[in-house]
Design an enzyme around this catalytic site. Structure first.
Site, PDB file in Angstrom:
ATOM      1  N   LYS A  43     -18.069  21.966 -46.310  1.00 15.93           N
ATOM      2  CA  LYS A  43     -18.259  21.452 -44.952  1.00 15.93           C
ATOM      3  C   LYS A  43     -16.910  21.061 -44.344  1.00 15.93           C
ATOM      4  CE  LYS A  43     -19.387  16.595 -46.055  1.00 15.93           C
ATOM      5  NZ  LYS A  43     -19.616  16.406 -47.494  1.00 15.93           N
ATOM      6  N   TYR A 265       9.290   2.904 -33.073  1.00 18.73           N
ATOM      7  CA  TYR A 265       8.549   2.018 -32.168  1.00 18.73           C
ATOM      8  C   TYR A 265       8.236   0.682 -32.830  1.00 18.73           C
ATOM      9  CZ  TYR A 265       7.876   6.038 -29.134  1.00 18.73           C
ATOM     10  OH  TYR A 265       8.084   7.101 -28.309  1.00 18.73           O
ATOM     11  N   MET A 313       4.061  10.029 -32.522  1.00 16.85           N
ATOM     12  CA  MET A 313       3.176  11.165 -32.287  1.00 16.85           C
ATOM     13  C   MET A 313       3.700  12.450 -32.937  1.00 16.85           C
ATOM     14  SD  MET A 313       1.590  12.612 -28.732  1.00 16.85           S
ATOM     15  CE  MET A 313       0.707  11.130 -28.305  1.00 16.85           C
TER      16      MET A 313
HETATM   17  C1  LIG Z   1     -19.745  16.239 -48.798  1.00 19.51           C
HETATM   18  C2  LIG Z   1     -20.945  16.207 -49.613  1.00 19.51           C
HETATM   19  C3  LIG Z   1     -20.888  16.468 -50.992  1.00 19.51           C
HETATM   20  C4  LIG Z   1     -19.605  16.701 -51.740  1.00 19.51           C
HETATM   21  O1  LIG Z   1     -18.988  15.477 -52.033  1.00 19.51           O
HETATM   22  P1  LIG Z   1     -17.662  15.381 -52.923  1.00 19.51           P
HETATM   23  O2  LIG Z   1     -17.552  13.936 -53.195  1.00 19.51           O
HETATM   24  O3  LIG Z   1     -16.535  15.896 -52.081  1.00 19.51           O
HETATM   25  O4  LIG Z   1     -17.884  16.209 -54.124  1.00 19.51           O
HETATM   26  C5  LIG Z   1     -22.075  16.496 -51.689  1.00 19.51           C
HETATM   27  N1  LIG Z   1     -23.262  16.267 -51.066  1.00 19.51           N
HETATM   28  C6  LIG Z   1     -23.351  16.001 -49.764  1.00 19.51           C
HETATM   29  C7  LIG Z   1     -24.673  15.749 -49.155  1.00 19.51           C
HETATM   30  C8  LIG Z   1     -22.206  15.953 -48.986  1.00 19.51           C
HETATM   31  O5  LIG Z   1     -22.309  15.663 -47.683  1.00 19.51           O
END
Ligand SMILES: *Cc1c(COP(=O)(O)O)cnc(C)c1O
Length: 379
Positions: A43, A265, A313
């Site tokens: 993802k 800054y 930035m």
């Molecule tokens: C992102 C996610 C994972 C993976 O998690 P990690 O800690 O990166 O292994 C597993 N299950 C769900 C539902 C997630 O959203």
């Protein structure tokens, strides 16, 4: 390095390696039993590594987990034929078109989705994972509603209206062994007496009680595949993971500071003695956190260095007083080699590596093997 701004160098071979390390780890703990299958979690654009450019690196996984139907379609178009799991919560199942050339798994997390499955006999043959709310409570069914919902879905399964049915849990605090134990126990109580496969273990859970993880039916592994041990690099048993991303930028100028002079800054960093400071073309506008000001780690010519002054930035500043050989044009590694592991940088920023990975903005050029200017990892 080939252009002026910061660069991400992505190493798909490292992902491939980490996947095989994980596979081996699961096999070694599943003595005499079938080891868990692996959903490679990709993802958020493969945790910022680029979903499509790294897709082939996940070939040895049993399936790919993404968050949206658009991502799933892009992976199918790019030739991914193995199962795909849609992680997104509360998806409108009536909008899903055919499963494509491989099985489509979806997570059911609310009653409306169960209604959709019951009332739409024309839905493609989806494999359903029923989500338990657990301690995370982002989505899913509470213990009292779980079994009744399961029975409704099981009835659909018996009629052949869905392709499969399993139990889904996502832990709130898998990094903590005691908390994980309690979460596992609640989940097992909730699904007690209900048949079907279990998909519950993220990276931290897989390492924290690997004997349990190895004997579930599917694990969901994200951060491990990108080369990070979520329990810390010194957790035992160690996995020989390789970082899959290096962030680099170039020193474009050097500033001499007199004792008492400040830089950056807010004038937060003031020289005690004469100093040499390298100005580096990378800042929070590229996704490098502003909280990483003095003394966040970096490396240059294979040696440790640290930031001095506030990140702006487009610029950050590093102390090179002790390194008189450093010149404009030298390349600084901001994370991703063995001198500057990303979890050290994350710690300094009071965050986790996944957030650093996914915060890098599209302004930053990504390099993959075969691109002109691509650099192999140096560790
Ligand atoms: C992102 C996610 C994972 C993976 O998690 P990690 O800690 O990166 O292994 C597993 N299950 C769900 C539902 C997630 O959203």
């Amino acid at each position: 390095m080939t252009h002026a701004g910061p660069e991400l160098h992505i190493h798909p071979d490292a992902i491939r390696h980490n996947l095989s390390v994980l596979r081996h780890h699961l096999k070694s703990y599943a003595v005499g039993q079938t080891p868990a299958r692996i959903w490679a979690v990709a993802k958020s654009d493969a945790y910022g590594h680029g979903l499509i450019p790294t897709l082939r690196a996940f070939d040895a996984a049993d399936g790919l987990a993404v968050s949206s139907a658009d991502d799933a379609a892009a992976c199918r178009a790019a030739g991914w034929h193995k199962p795909i799991l849609l992680l997104g919560a509360g998806l409108d199942l009536t909008t899903l078109s055919g499963a494509g050339p491989g099985p489509l798994h979806v997570v059911v997390s609310n009653p409306e989705q169960v209604n959709q499955l019951e009332h739409n006999s024309k839905l493609p043959g989806l494999y359903i994972w029923l989500r338990y709310a657990g301690s995370l409570n982002h989505a899913g069914f509470k213990p009292a509603d779980y079994a009744p919902t399961w029975h409704r879905l099981a009835a659909l399964h018996a009629k052949g209206r869905i392709a499969g049915l399993g139990h889904f849990q996502h832990y709130a605090y898998a990094e903590d062994a005691a908390h994980l134990l309690a979460e596992r126990r609640q989940f097992r109580q909730t699904i007690f007496g209900l048949s079907g496969p279990v998909c519950s273990e993220n990276s931290a859970a897989t390492l924290n009680g690997p004997d349990v993880a190895a004997t579930t039916q599917w694990v969901r592994s994200g951060i491990i595949l990108y080369g990070v041990n979520p329990l810390g690099r010194h957790h035992k048993p160690g996995l020989a993971l390789r970082p899959a991303m290096t962030l680099k930028a170039r020193i474009h100028a050097i500033q001499q500071l007199e004792p008492g002079e400040a830089i950056g800054y807010g004038c937060t960093a003031r020289a005690r003695g004469p100093m040499r400071v390298g100005l580096v073309h990378c800042g929070y506008g590229h996704g490098y956190p502003r909280t990483l000001s003095t003394p966040a780690p970096c490396s240059i010519r294979g040696r440790k260095a640290h930031l001095f002054g506030r990140v702006s930035m487009d610029t950050l500043t590093i102390d090179i007083t002790a390194q008189p050989d450093i010149q404009p044009g030298d390349v600084v590694t901001l994370w991703g080699d063995h001198t500057v592991p990303v979890d050290h940088v994350a710690q300094a920023a009071d965050t986790i590596p996944a957030q650093l990975f996914t915060a890098i903005t599209p302004r930053v050029r990504r390099y993959y093997p075969g691109d002109p200017g691509y650099q192999e990892p140096t560790a």
